[in-house]
Design a protein around this motif. Structure first.
Motif, PDB file in Angstrom:
ATOM      1  N   SER A 167      11.201 -46.158  22.803  1.00 47.04           N
ATOM      2  CA  SER A 167      11.593 -44.840  23.291  1.00 47.04           C
ATOM      3  C   SER A 167      13.008 -44.501  22.849  1.00 47.04           C
ATOM      4  N   GLY A 168      13.858 -45.513  22.745  1.00 53.41           N
ATOM      5  CA  GLY A 168      15.217 -45.298  22.269  1.00 53.41           C
ATOM      6  C   GLY A 168      15.245 -44.859  20.818  1.00 53.41           C
ATOM      7  N   HIS A 169      14.400 -45.502  19.996  1.00 56.97           N
ATOM      8  CA  HIS A 169      14.340 -45.100  18.587  1.00 56.97           C
ATOM      9  C   HIS A 169      13.891 -43.644  18.461  1.00 56.97           C
ATOM     10  N   ILE A 170      12.885 -43.272  19.245  1.00 59.57           N
ATOM     11  CA  ILE A 170      12.417 -41.887  19.218  1.00 59.57           C
ATOM     12  C   ILE A 170      13.510 -40.953  19.735  1.00 59.57           C
ATOM     13  N   GLY A 171      14.220 -41.391  20.761  1.00 63.96           N
ATOM     14  CA  GLY A 171      15.300 -40.588  21.311  1.00 63.96           C
ATOM     15  C   GLY A 171      16.397 -40.313  20.301  1.00 63.96           C
ATOM     16  N   ARG A 172      16.723 -41.311  19.497  1.00 66.65           N
ATOM     17  CA  ARG A 172      17.740 -41.116  18.456  1.00 66.65           C
ATOM     18  C   ARG A 172      17.306 -40.025  17.483  1.00 66.65           C
ATOM     19  N   LYS A 173      16.033 -40.053  17.114  1.00 65.23           N
ATOM     20  CA  LYS A 173      15.541 -39.051  16.170  1.00 65.23           C
ATOM     21  C   LYS A 173      15.554 -37.665  16.802  1.00 65.23           C
ATOM     22  N   ILE A 174      15.153 -37.567  18.064  1.00 67.45           N
ATOM     23  CA  ILE A 174      15.146 -36.274  18.742  1.00 67.45           C
ATOM     24  C   ILE A 174      16.561 -35.713  18.823  1.00 67.45           C
ATOM     25  N   ALA A 175      17.519 -36.554  19.186  1.00 67.20           N
ATOM     26  CA  ALA A 175      18.912 -36.116  19.262  1.00 67.20           C
ATOM     27  C   ALA A 175      19.405 -35.644  17.900  1.00 67.20           C
ATOM     28  N   ALA A 176      19.050 -36.379  16.847  1.00 61.24           N
ATOM     29  CA  ALA A 176      19.469 -36.003  15.497  1.00 61.24           C
ATOM     30  C   ALA A 176      18.858 -34.673  15.084  1.00 61.24           C
ATOM     31  N   THR A 177      17.597 -34.445  15.465  1.00 58.26           N
ATOM     32  CA  THR A 177      16.940 -33.177  15.128  1.00 58.26           C
ATOM     33  C   THR A 177      17.593 -32.019  15.861  1.00 58.26           C
ATOM     34  N   PHE A 178      17.907 -32.209  17.144  1.00 56.39           N
ATOM     35  CA  PHE A 178      18.631 -31.176  17.893  1.00 56.39           C
ATOM     36  C   PHE A 178      19.945 -30.838  17.197  1.00 56.39           C
ATOM     37  N   ALA A 179      20.715 -31.873  16.891  1.00 52.90           N
ATOM     38  CA  ALA A 179      22.046 -31.674  16.317  1.00 52.90           C
ATOM     39  C   ALA A 179      21.990 -30.927  14.989  1.00 52.90           C
ATOM     40  N   SER A 180      20.970 -31.221  14.184  1.00 52.37           N
ATOM     41  CA  SER A 180      20.892 -30.615  12.856  1.00 52.37           C
ATOM     42  C   SER A 180      20.300 -29.215  12.877  1.00 52.37           C
ATOM     43  N   THR A 181      19.826 -28.784  14.055  1.00 52.99           N
ATOM     44  CA  THR A 181      19.228 -27.449  14.159  1.00 52.99           C
ATOM     45  C   THR A 181      19.958 -26.572  15.171  1.00 52.99           C
ATOM     46  N   GLY A 182      21.231 -26.848  15.389  1.00 55.79           N
ATOM     47  CA  GLY A 182      22.067 -25.940  16.162  1.00 55.79           C
ATOM     48  C   GLY A 182      22.291 -26.277  17.613  1.00 55.79           C
ATOM     49  N   THR A 183      21.767 -27.423  18.092  1.00 58.02           N
ATOM     50  CA  THR A 183      21.964 -27.826  19.479  1.00 58.02           C
ATOM     51  C   THR A 183      22.814 -29.092  19.527  1.00 58.02           C
ATOM     52  N   VAL A 193      13.212 -25.310  27.376  1.00 58.63           N
ATOM     53  CA  VAL A 193      13.847 -24.550  26.293  1.00 58.63           C
ATOM     54  C   VAL A 193      14.944 -23.653  26.850  1.00 58.63           C
ATOM     55  N   ASP A 194      14.683 -22.973  27.977  1.00 58.86           N
ATOM     56  CA  ASP A 194      15.686 -22.100  28.595  1.00 58.86           C
ATOM     57  C   ASP A 194      16.921 -22.898  29.006  1.00 58.86           C
ATOM     58  N   VAL A 195      16.684 -24.051  29.635  1.00 58.68           N
ATOM     59  CA  VAL A 195      17.807 -24.874  30.095  1.00 58.68           C
ATOM     60  C   VAL A 195      18.638 -25.367  28.910  1.00 58.68           C
ATOM     61  N   LEU A 196      17.971 -25.830  27.870  1.00 59.20           N
ATOM     62  CA  LEU A 196      18.681 -26.329  26.687  1.00 59.20           C
ATOM     63  C   LEU A 196      19.421 -25.202  25.979  1.00 59.20           C
ATOM     64  N   LEU A 197      18.831 -24.027  25.956  1.00 63.03           N
ATOM     65  CA  LEU A 197      19.460 -22.883  25.297  1.00 63.03           C
ATOM     66  C   LEU A 197      20.730 -22.462  26.030  1.00 63.03           C
ATOM     67  N   GLU A 198      20.712 -22.563  27.364  1.00 58.56           N
ATOM     68  CA  GLU A 198      21.856 -22.145  28.171  1.00 58.56           C
ATOM     69  C   GLU A 198      22.850 -23.271  28.404  1.00 58.56           C
ATOM     70  N   CYS A 199      22.583 -24.445  27.879  1.00 55.70           N
ATOM     71  CA  CYS A 199      23.461 -25.602  28.088  1.00 55.70           C
ATOM     72  C   CYS A 199      24.870 -25.309  27.563  1.00 55.70           C
ATOM     73  N   LYS A 200      25.873 -25.476  28.415  1.00 55.37           N
ATOM     74  CA  LYS A 200      27.262 -25.240  28.018  1.00 55.37           C
ATOM     75  C   LYS A 200      27.928 -26.500  27.470  1.00 55.37           C
ATOM     76  N   GLY A 201      27.297 -27.628  27.715  1.00 54.89           N
ATOM     77  CA  GLY A 201      27.840 -28.876  27.198  1.00 54.89           C
ATOM     78  C   GLY A 201      27.024 -29.365  26.025  1.00 54.89           C
ATOM     79  N   ARG A 202      26.616 -30.639  26.098  1.00 59.99           N
ATOM     80  CA  ARG A 202      25.798 -31.217  25.038  1.00 59.99           C
ATOM     81  C   ARG A 202      24.491 -31.732  25.621  1.00 59.99           C
ATOM     82  N   VAL A 203      23.561 -31.991  24.733  1.00 59.33           N
ATOM     83  CA  VAL A 203      22.306 -32.609  25.138  1.00 59.33           C
ATOM     84  C   VAL A 203      22.455 -34.108  24.898  1.00 59.33           C
TER      85      VAL A 203
END
Length: 342
Positions: free
Chosen positions: A73-89, A55-65
Motif C-alpha cells: 500500500s505504501g508503494h501505491i501511495g508513493r505513486k498516487i502522491a507523485a501523480t497528484f504532484a505532477s498534475t497540479g495538486t 475531489v471537492d475536499v482535495l480541490l479546496e485543500c489549502k495545504g498539501r495532500v
C-alpha cells in the motif's frame, strides 16, 4: 525448436511449464481487470458520492495532500502522491512508521491526509490516525472494508475492495493494489480537470520530459545569435557569400539591408542548383541569386513552431526576426534536434 532457441532457453525449460506460466499470466490480468471493472460498476450516482466529496475536499485543500501507507500500500501511495504532484495538486508521501518518529511534524491543519490500507486495520497507520485527526487534517481512507477501524475513523471512505487477489494463494496484494492505484488515478484525473489543468501546466512540472521541452522551449532559447548568424549585404559577390556560409556552418546565409532586416536567403540547395546551371560565380552578386522574402519566426515563439514551419515549407533553416523585422537570430534543424525538441 531451433538451435538458436535451444541456446537461449534454460535446461529446465518445458512446454508444460511455459503453458502454465501463460495460463497464470492471462488469469492474473483477467482478475485485475475484473477488479477495476468492479470498481466502475460500483460507481453509481449514490456510490460515487464519496469520490465526488473527496475531489471537492482535495480541490479546496489549502495545504498539501499527504499520502500514507505501509508495505505494498505504501508503494501505491508513493505513486498516487507523485501523480497528484505532477498534475497540479501539491502532495507528498509519508511513511507511517517514520511519521510516528517525527515526520508527523510535516502535517499541518490545512492538509488532507489519505490513509491507504487494504484491511483498514494496519497498526502503523492506526497509531497515527487519531493524532492526525486531532491536528485538524482532513482524513480520507482507501480500504477494502467499509467496517474497518480506519474506514470508521475517516471523514471520507473510498472502498477499493476486490473479490479476490490474483495471487494463486489469494494472499499477495495484487488485484487490491491495482484497484487502489486505479482509484488514485481516478481522483487525480478528476482533480486536474476540476482545476482546469492544461498541457502547459503539465509541462512546467515536467521540464525534463519531452512534453516539457516542446512546450517550454522558445526559439530564443536555441537560436544562434551575434557573430554566429550568417549574414551578408545584397551587394556582395556570390563568392563572398559562399565564404560566409562556410564560416558560419549553417548551410545558408541571410541577406540583410542597411537596417538589418532580412530581405533574402541563400542556401546550399540554391548553390547546387546554380552549379547545375553553370552560373558564373565571379560576376554574380548574392542579390542576383538569393530567394527574396525569406521565412522568419519571432524569438518569443515556441521552438515547436519553428519545427512546424520547417516541415511545412520543407526547409532546414529559418531566420529569426524581432517585432521590428530585424534579424536577431538563425535556427537550423540540428539546433532543434540537439535541444531535443524533435
Amino acid at each position: 525448436m531451433s538451435v538458436t532457441e535451444a541456446k537461449i532457453l534454460p535446461k529446465s525449460f518445458s512446454t508444460e511449464r511455459a503453458q502454465r506460466a501463460l495460463e497464470l499470466a492471462r488469469q492474473t490480468l483477467q482478475i485485475e481487470a475484473d477488479a477495476i471493472l468492479a470498481l466502475k460498476s460500483r460507481m453509481s450516482d449514490d456510490a460515487a458520492e464519496p469520490l465526488a466529496r473527496a475531489v471537492d475536499v482535495l480541490l479546496e485543500c489549502k495545504g498539501r495532500v499527504v499520502v500514507s501507507g505501509i508495505g505494498k500500500s505504501g508503494h501505491i501511495g508513493r505513486k498516487i502522491a507523485a501523480t497528484f504532484a505532477s498534475t497540479g495538486t501539491p502532495a507528498l508521501f509519508m511513511h507511517p512508521a517514520e511519521a510516528a518518529h517525527g515526520d508527523l511534524g510535516m502535517v499541518t491543519p490545512g492538509d488532507v491526509f489519505i490513509a491507504i490500507s487494504n484491511s483498514g486495520e494496519t497498526a502503523e497507520l492506526m497509531a497515527i490516525v487519531p493524532i492526525i485527526k486531532r491536528m485538524g487534517a482532513y482524513l480520507i481512507a482507501m480500504t477494502g472494508n467499509d467496517e474497518s477501524s480506519l474506514a470508521r475513523l475517516s471523514a471520507i471512505h473510498l472502498n477499493v475492495g476486490v473479490a479476490k487477489e490474483a495471487c494463486t494463494l489469494n494472499l499477495a496484494p495484487t488485484a487490491s493494489t491495482t484497484a487502489t492505484l486505479a482509484m488514485g488515478d481516478a481522483l487525480a484525473v478528476s482533480l486536474l480537470d476540476a482545476r482546469g489543468f492544461l498541457e502547459e501546466d503539465f509541462a512546467r512540472s515536467h521540464p525534463g520530459g519531452a512534453l516539457g521541452r516542446r512546450l517550454l522551449t522558445h526559439v530564443r532559447d536555441v537560436m544562434r545569435t551575434g557573430d554566429a548568424i550568417p549574414a551578408v549585404k545584397p551587394d556582395v559577390s556570390l563568392s563572398a557569400a559562399l565564404m560566409e556560409i562556410t564560416r558560419k556552418g549553417m548551410a545558408m546565409t541571410a541577406v540583410i539591408d542597411d537596417d538589418n532586416r532580412p530581405i533574402g536567403v541563400f542556401t546550399d540547395g540554391d548553390l547546387r542548383r546554380l552549379l547545375e546551371r553553370g552560373e558564373d560565380f565571379t560576376t554574380s552578386s548574392i542579390a542576383d541569386v538569393m530567394h527574396r522574402g525569406p521565412r522568419t519566426i519571432n524569438p518569443d515563439q515556441l521552438a515547436v513552431d519553428a519545427v512546424q514551419l520547417m516541415e511545412e515549407f520543407r526547409i532546414n533553416q529559418v531566420l529569426v526576426a524581432d517585432a521590428q523585422g530585424k534579424l536577431v537570430g538563425a535556427l537550423h534543424i540540428h539546433d532543434l534536434t540537439r535541444a531535443k525538441v524533435i
